[in-house]
Design a protein around this motif. Structure first.
Motif, mmCIF file in Angstrom:
data_model
loop_
_atom_site.group_PDB
_atom_site.id
_atom_site.type_symbol
_atom_site.label_atom_id
_atom_site.label_comp_id
_atom_site.label_asym_id
_atom_site.label_seq_id
_atom_site.Cartn_x
_atom_site.Cartn_y
_atom_site.Cartn_z
ATOM 1 N N GLU A 90 -14.693 -0.264 10.750
ATOM 2 C CA GLU A 90 -14.376 -0.008 9.351
ATOM 3 C C GLU A 90 -13.559 -1.137 8.748
ATOM 4 O O GLU A 90 -12.607 -1.605 9.355
ATOM 5 N N MET A 144 -8.130 -0.097 -3.304
ATOM 6 C CA MET A 144 -8.757 -0.424 -2.037
ATOM 7 C C MET A 144 -10.171 0.140 -1.962
ATOM 8 O O MET A 144 -10.529 1.073 -2.674
ATOM 9 N N ARG A 197 -13.128 0.989 1.137
ATOM 10 C CA ARG A 197 -13.472 1.029 2.554
ATOM 11 C C ARG A 197 -14.970 0.811 2.702
ATOM 12 O O ARG A 197 -15.744 1.308 1.903
ATOM 13 N N HIS A 202 0.835 -1.207 0.000
ATOM 14 C CA HIS A 202 0.000 0.000 0.000
ATOM 15 C C HIS A 202 0.867 1.254 0.000
ATOM 16 O O HIS A 202 0.362 2.364 0.060
ATOM 17 N N HIS A 259 -11.340 -2.553 5.401
ATOM 18 C CA HIS A 259 -10.625 -2.194 4.178
ATOM 19 C C HIS A 259 -10.444 -3.462 3.348
ATOM 20 O O HIS A 259 -9.929 -4.455 3.853
ATOM 21 N N GLU A 307 -8.505 4.230 -4.955
ATOM 22 C CA GLU A 307 -9.607 3.846 -4.078
ATOM 23 C C GLU A 307 -10.918 3.886 -4.851
ATOM 24 O O GLU A 307 -11.184 4.841 -5.583
#
Lengths: 189, 198
Positions: free
Chosen positions: B172, B134, B136, A163, B174, B98
């Motif tokens: 949360e 990614m 979320r 990441h 991910h 994202e």
């Protein structure tokens, strides 16, 4: 909530106290090493850089606003030898979040000093600092580090892969965390 | 990162930039409490939706890191706007992106998000050369979790009470995927046409 704890913090075998100008050689002994710096954001420090770092740390002894950090020298109680450092950062005031960190001299590994010292900072964070959650992170290859977090009762919350770049290579990172309730149940069994 | 060709077509959808005339359609689903439950910036009122639409209308390309591309999901045939998907280029040196999305609950469960997100993942990895994507989502958002698993994303993080979200402790998740994890499952490329020999 501002916090200015009384130092030193005393544990069974250790004293946690603010850094002083006399610590430069003691800090250079471990922060100057390649193996210690491997998983830190900083490269190995020169003696001058250690002196500068200590100058900054002399004032990092309390929480006044978000982002403040408490960085403490860890020394053995019986002979006053500097064995490493621990830190607690106030990451969020609103959500009462803290981040725990530590660096120890490899000569003093394997004696439980890091566990003892970081436990004292958890007590500080959840006690006087009234935090709700404390987290810590480490490189996934740094096994002694995440083993320590598991000993502290922290849970692995994240395993990030690639990441970001760390020192020119893809990184792999673990996040561990412990909630106030979890800490309370560990302390009062 | 130019020469992006829009709209993008999937089996049942056309993904196109937002237009001024989309206001009513966006308002219809975006102000629903079940959608508001999981969005970061609330749009409970008409003027909030108008402001959000103005932002989405401007998100039509990724030129610099930090920028977002947002596309409306429009159903083929009746041109019904069913939701939106967006891709944020969050970091250039490490190639991070994202994905975000929202769908009209009345239109969920029909595979539209799967189609739209698949197209966005293709776009991110193939066109924009993203290294890691990614997503979320809230720990209680079961539809999103199922969807991420279906798309083959890995659960990378499960934060508990690491922030306050809409006045209460959050949970949360991910999800993430690397380019090399996506490509093996991507559609098999058609072989180039070749002149028949013998």
């Amino acid at each position: 909530m501002a916090l200015h704890p009384d130092f030193p913090l005393q544990t069974e075998r250790l004293r946690l106290r603010p850094f002083t100008r006399g610590d430069v050689d003691g800090v250079f002994a471990y922060r100057g090493r390649e193996d210690v710096a491997r998983y830190l954001f900083d490269p190995p420090l020169s003696r001058d850089e250690c002196a500068l770092a200590i100058q900054q740390r002399a004032t990092q002894t309390g929480f006044f606003e978000e982002g403040d950090r408490i960085v403490l020298a860890v020394e053995t109680a019986h002979d006053g030898k500097l064995v490493g450092e621990v830190s607690l950062i106030w990451r969020s005031v609103e959500a009462r979040q803290g981040e725990l960190g530590w660096i120890f001299h490899p000569d003093h590994h394997g004696r439980g000093y890091a566990t003892e010292a970081t436990n004292a900072l958890l007590d500080l964070g959840f006690g006087p600092a009234d935090m709700h959650r404390i987290f810590a992170r480490c490189d996934a290859r740094n096994e002694p580090s995440w083993r320590l977090m598991e000993r502290l009762g922290m849970r692995r919350e994240a395993h990030f892969r690639e990441h970001g770049l760390f020192k020119g290579l893809w990184d792999e990172e673990f996040y561990y965390a412990i909630l106030r309730d979890e800490w309370l149940s560990l302390r009062h069994v | 990162m130019s020469s992006l060709r829009l709209p993008i077509e999937t089996d049942h959808l056309v993904l196109r930039p937002f237009e001024r005339g989309d206001l009513d359609a966006v308002r219809r689903y975006h102000t629903l409490s079940s959608v508001q439950r999981y969005v970061e910036r609330p749009t409970r009122y008409e003027e909030d939706v108008a402001a959000a639409l103005a932002v989405m209308r401007s998100q039509v390309e990724l030129h610099r890191p930090g920028e977002t591309l947002t596309l409306a999901m429009v159903r083929r045939g009746d041109a019904l706007l069913v939701g939106h998907v967006s891709l944020k280029w969050s970091d250039a040196t490490a190639g991070q992106g994202e994905l975000r999305f929202a769908i009209d609950p009345a239109q969920s469960g029909k595979g539209y998000l799967t189609q739209a997100l698949t197209a966005m993942i293709d776009l991110a990895f193939d066109h924009f050369r993203i290294h890691r994507l990614m997503v979320r989502c809230d720990g209680r958002s079961h539809h999103s979790i199922k969807l991420m698993q279906k798309l083959g994303m890995r659960l990378e993080a499960h934060y508990r009470e690491h922030a306050l979200f809409q006045g209460e402790w959050d949970e949360e998740l991910h999800f993430a995927m690397l380019d090399r994890e996506w490509r093996p499952t991507a559609k098999v490329q058609d072989l180039p046409m070749r002149v028949r020999v013998a």
